[in-house]
Design a protein around this motif. Structure first.
Motif, mmCIF file in Angstrom:
data_model
loop_
_atom_site.group_PDB
_atom_site.id
_atom_site.type_symbol
_atom_site.label_atom_id
_atom_site.label_comp_id
_atom_site.label_asym_id
_atom_site.label_seq_id
_atom_site.Cartn_x
_atom_site.Cartn_y
_atom_site.Cartn_z
ATOM 1 N N PRO A 128 0.832 -1.205 0.000
ATOM 2 C CA PRO A 128 0.000 0.000 0.000
ATOM 3 C C PRO A 128 0.871 1.262 0.000
ATOM 4 O O PRO A 128 1.999 1.238 0.509
ATOM 5 C CB PRO A 128 -0.788 -0.129 1.307
ATOM 6 C CG PRO A 128 -0.778 -1.585 1.619
ATOM 7 C CD PRO A 128 0.535 -2.109 1.117
ATOM 8 N N SER A 129 0.361 2.321 -0.562
ATOM 9 C CA SER A 129 1.163 3.545 -0.705
ATOM 10 C C SER A 129 1.697 4.037 0.624
ATOM 11 O O SER A 129 2.841 4.523 0.710
ATOM 12 C CB SER A 129 0.328 4.639 -1.380
ATOM 13 O OG SER A 129 -0.865 4.893 -0.642
ATOM 14 N N GLU A 130 0.895 3.914 1.687
ATOM 15 C CA GLU A 130 1.361 4.393 2.998
ATOM 16 C C GLU A 130 2.477 3.515 3.557
ATOM 17 O O GLU A 130 3.299 3.975 4.360
ATOM 18 C CB GLU A 130 0.197 4.463 3.989
ATOM 19 C CG GLU A 130 -0.461 3.137 4.334
ATOM 20 C CD GLU A 130 -1.588 2.757 3.374
ATOM 21 O OE1 GLU A 130 -2.405 1.888 3.758
ATOM 22 O OE2 GLU A 130 -1.650 3.305 2.247
ATOM 23 N N VAL A 131 2.535 2.245 3.125
ATOM 24 C CA VAL A 131 3.634 1.359 3.532
ATOM 25 C C VAL A 131 4.864 1.629 2.677
ATOM 26 O O VAL A 131 5.981 1.763 3.190
ATOM 27 C CB VAL A 131 3.207 -0.123 3.414
ATOM 28 C CG1 VAL A 131 4.391 -1.053 3.685
ATOM 29 C CG2 VAL A 131 2.061 -0.416 4.372
ATOM 30 N N ALA A 132 4.658 1.710 1.363
ATOM 31 C CA ALA A 132 5.773 1.974 0.445
ATOM 32 C C ALA A 132 6.467 3.289 0.766
ATOM 33 O O ALA A 132 7.663 3.456 0.491
ATOM 34 C CB ALA A 132 5.275 1.972 -0.991
ATOM 35 N N ALA A 133 5.738 4.230 1.357
ATOM 36 C CA ALA A 133 6.322 5.522 1.717
ATOM 37 C C ALA A 133 7.443 5.368 2.735
ATOM 38 O O ALA A 133 8.314 6.258 2.856
ATOM 39 C CB ALA A 133 5.239 6.451 2.261
ATOM 40 N N HIS A 134 7.451 4.252 3.460
ATOM 41 C CA HIS A 134 8.514 4.008 4.451
ATOM 42 C C HIS A 134 9.815 3.546 3.796
ATOM 43 O O HIS A 134 10.883 3.642 4.417
ATOM 44 C CB HIS A 134 8.072 2.940 5.459
ATOM 45 C CG HIS A 134 6.977 3.354 6.389
ATOM 46 N ND1 HIS A 134 7.168 4.225 7.435
ATOM 47 C CD2 HIS A 134 5.659 3.019 6.425
ATOM 48 C CE1 HIS A 134 6.041 4.411 8.085
ATOM 49 N NE2 HIS A 134 5.102 3.686 7.482
ATOM 50 N N TYR A 135 9.733 3.007 2.567
ATOM 51 C CA TYR A 135 10.919 2.449 1.932
ATOM 52 C C TYR A 135 11.841 3.592 1.505
ATOM 53 O O TYR A 135 11.450 4.454 0.707
ATOM 54 C CB TYR A 135 10.551 1.598 0.719
ATOM 55 C CG TYR A 135 9.578 0.475 1.012
ATOM 56 C CD1 TYR A 135 9.537 -0.144 2.265
ATOM 57 C CD2 TYR A 135 8.694 0.016 0.037
ATOM 58 C CE1 TYR A 135 8.643 -1.171 2.524
ATOM 59 C CE2 TYR A 135 7.802 -1.010 0.286
ATOM 60 C CZ TYR A 135 7.773 -1.607 1.541
ATOM 61 O OH TYR A 135 6.886 -2.624 1.799
ATOM 62 N N THR A 136 13.062 3.576 1.985
ATOM 63 C CA THR A 136 13.987 4.665 1.690
ATOM 64 C C THR A 136 14.623 4.544 0.310
ATOM 65 O O THR A 136 15.254 5.487 -0.173
ATOM 66 C CB THR A 136 15.096 4.724 2.759
ATOM 67 O OG1 THR A 136 15.760 3.450 2.819
ATOM 68 C CG2 THR A 136 14.501 5.043 4.130
ATOM 69 N N GLU A 137 14.476 3.384 -0.307
ATOM 70 C CA GLU A 137 14.898 3.145 -1.683
ATOM 71 C C GLU A 137 14.177 1.886 -2.155
ATOM 72 O O GLU A 137 13.577 1.179 -1.340
ATOM 73 C CB GLU A 137 16.418 2.991 -1.793
ATOM 74 C CG GLU A 137 17.020 1.867 -0.968
ATOM 75 C CD GLU A 137 18.539 1.821 -1.073
ATOM 76 O OE1 GLU A 137 19.046 1.355 -2.123
ATOM 77 O OE2 GLU A 137 19.211 2.240 -0.117
ATOM 78 N N PRO A 138 14.173 1.582 -3.450
ATOM 79 C CA PRO A 138 13.503 0.365 -3.907
ATOM 80 C C PRO A 138 14.007 -0.867 -3.145
ATOM 81 O O PRO A 138 15.208 -0.994 -2.873
ATOM 82 C CB PRO A 138 13.871 0.298 -5.393
ATOM 83 C CG PRO A 138 14.098 1.728 -5.777
ATOM 84 C CD PRO A 138 14.730 2.370 -4.575
ATOM 85 N N LEU A 139 13.112 -1.772 -2.795
ATOM 86 C CA LEU A 139 13.488 -2.928 -1.986
ATOM 87 C C LEU A 139 14.587 -3.751 -2.646
ATOM 88 O O LEU A 139 15.523 -4.206 -1.986
ATOM 89 C CB LEU A 139 12.257 -3.797 -1.715
ATOM 90 C CG LEU A 139 11.137 -3.158 -0.884
ATOM 91 C CD1 LEU A 139 9.996 -4.161 -0.691
ATOM 92 C CD2 LEU A 139 11.654 -2.668 0.459
#
Length: 278
Positions: A128-139
């Motif tokens: 979800p966008s709110e989760v992906a917002a935590h990723y500091t760079e692509p996984l």
């Protein structure tokens, strides 16, 4: 409730895969790129290594690479009895390895790592966008060039009946790392603890590929993807005289990768190792 194998080649495989990870912390894939004959070959080759006294020539170093005999096997966090296993830590490219096993082990690691990159892309796509917002760079970029990713070759020896009471092949634990990639072992026994606090057998048909979330991805996703408790139980009496080989690839981000406001990959790893007494 059961873990159902997702067809890697199906059009909706990414979504099904991520839904399984979200529900169980585990997912199982069929029709994936790893060939069964490749897995059989590496299982056979490493079984010969564990059967040989020459394994002691590769006893682990201060960098934690090499052979770990049963007497120094892990004791899972919160447990008092050592697991019934021995194993070899292979770090690429700097770790030690028997010369006759280098080529097949490197090839296996590279192919598995490539699959892992694809799976991390799937996870990111369906976060979800709110989760992906935590990723500091692509996984997938987090593991690129990492020399901390570990291939552990596990050997669970046949049981003799004289084991320490309550000892099992791998006591209940969670993985520290980012993502774990594991071909189905040559014997059953892997179980995952469900949200209902019940132990569920993970499908073990040869040719399946098992993936589970580690603590670091749980941290990076703000807890959205669970790092689920799992274990390897002892076999029934009818098959306790058989070895079990397992080949988990523990994916680790580069040490400097920021997982959360609290941790980089390096600080998180050191915290967990300290908890385990290292």
């Amino acid at each position: 409730m059961e873990l159902v194998a997702v067809d890697y080649a199906a059009p909706d495989a990414p979504q099904q895969f991520v839904e399984s990870l979200r529900e169980f912390g585990f997912a199982v894939l069929k029709n994936h790129p790893l060939q069964a004959d490749e897995i059989t070959h590496i299982y056979t080759a490493w079984q010969a290594f564990f059967n040989s006294p020459s394994k002691y020539d590769y006893r682990f170093s201060k960098r934690f690479d090499g052979y770990f005999p049963p007497e120094v096997s892990e004791t899972a966090k919160g447990h008092q009895v050592k697991d019934l296993k021995e194993y070899f830590h292979f770090y690429y490219p700097w770790g030690q390895c028997p010369p006759e096993l280098v080529d097949i082990t490197v090839q296996y690691r590279q192919k598995t790592n490539h699959i892992a990159e694809q799976l991390l892309n799937w996870i990111e796509r369906y976060s979800p966008s709110e989760v992906a917002a935590h990723y500091t760079e692509p996984l997938s970029a987090m593991i690129e060039g990492s020399d901390q990713t570990l291939l552990r070759v596990l050997h669970y020896p046949p049981l003799t009946g004289n084991e320490v009471p309550n000892a099992i092949r791998a006591a209940a634990h969670e993985d520290i790392n980012f993502l774990t990639i594991l071909p189905a072992a040559n014997q059953p026994g892997l179980q995952v603890l469900t949200k209902a606090n019940q132990w569920l057998d993970v499908p073990c048909d040869f040719g399946l590929l098992i993936i589970n979330i580690g603590d670091m991805l749980q941290e990076a996703s703000g807890g959205y993807f669970p790092s689920t408790t799992h274990r390897v139980i002892n076999p029934p009496q009818t098959t306790q005289n058989k070895s079990r080989i397992s080949l988990p690839l523990f994916l680790h981000p580069r040490p400097e990768v920021v997982l959360s406001e609290r941790h980089t990959a390096q600080s998180y790893l050191q915290e967990r190792l300290k908890e385990l007494g290292f």
